[in-house]
Write an enzyme that holds these catalytic residues in place. Structure first.
Site, PDB file in Angstrom:
ATOM      1  CG  ASP A  85      43.493  33.844  40.092  1.00  0.00           C
ATOM      2  OD1 ASP A  85      44.375  32.965  39.920  1.00  0.00           O
ATOM      3  OD2 ASP A  85      43.450  34.545  41.117  1.00  0.00           O
TER       4      ASP A  85
ATOM      5  CE  LYS B  70      38.006  34.682  38.273  1.00  0.00           C
ATOM      6  NZ  LYS B  70      38.963  35.786  38.128  1.00  0.00           N
TER       7      LYS B  70
END
Length: 233
Positions: free
Chosen positions: A160, A142
């Site tokens: 997220d 991420k």
């Protein structure tokens, strides 16, 4: 009774998660056209002055709010905006600057180790590939996606909790985990919207399509949404 002769206890049924059906391409295009019309140039809310400080900020943002990270990093980045300057501060001083952020001890250690590796292996520059970024301490997929997107302009989809929630509720890329959603977004989102897609989804999830009390009454996607979480006013 002989334990070996006891009848086996029936196993509890396995609860299967049924994913909603993904939307048609035309519907997904309409969703992102609306996002674009409402906010043509969305920005990430983490503050940074260059690719290095962005990388550090994203590493620090794990399990922390952007606002909390910004408050801690403003004075830090004012004196340490390169790996060399950050390394010169040392772990103890970095820890003092970020002590209001969750997991600050581990994060301070990772930031220093990250700086050491940047200097030793990348001439002090933030690498421009996902593989190289993920080789840095404290950097996962991420974080790498955020840096590639914001610092280097690549089309990536950092998933997220907000992106995961919105992608499932709006049926853009239904998935059981973040990787499924990320790969689904890569396939589903028209390229013309790819550069800003994850910003639109994050901001929508953070301020409108909230986890517990989504503000459906002011949602620009309200008429398209058929999520069971939808709140009918």
């Amino acid at each position: 009774m002989d334990p070996q002769n006891r009848p086996a206890r029936p196993r509890a049924p396995v609860k299967r998660i049924t994913l909603p059906r993904a939307r048609k391409p035309a519907e997904i295009r309409e969703i992102f056209a609306r996002f674009q019309a409402a906010n043509p140039e969305p920005k990430g809310e983490l503050e940074s002055v260059n690719a290095f400080t962005l990388l550090v900020a994203v590493v620090l943002s794990a399990q922390a709010t952007d606002a909390g990270v910004n408050k801690a990093t403003r004075p830090l980045f004012a004196i340490a905006d390169t790996p060399e300057k950050m390394l010169a501060l040392g772990e103890d001083k970095v820890r003092d600057y970020i002590k209001t952020i969750g997991l600050f001890r581990t994060k301070a250690r990772n930031v220093i180790a990250l700086c050491e590796k940047l200097i030793a292996e990348f001439s002090g520059q933030v690498p421009t590939t996902r593989e190289a970024l993920e080789s840095l301490p404290g950097v996962g997929r991420k974080t790498a996606n955020v840096v590639l997107n914001i610092a280097f302009g690549e089309i990536t989809h950092a998933v997220d909790t907000h992106v995961f929630r919105v992608s499932n509720r709006l049926r853009i890329a239904p998935g059981k985990n973040v990787l499924q959603v990320e790969l689904g977004l890569e396939k589903a989102i028209p390229q013309e919207f790819g550069r800003h897609a994850h910003h639109w989804l994050i901001l929508h999830g953070r301020y409108t399509c909230k986890a517990l009390r989504p503000e459906c009454g002011r949602c620009i996607q309200n008429d398209l949404c058929d999520s069971p979480d939808k709140r009918v006013v």
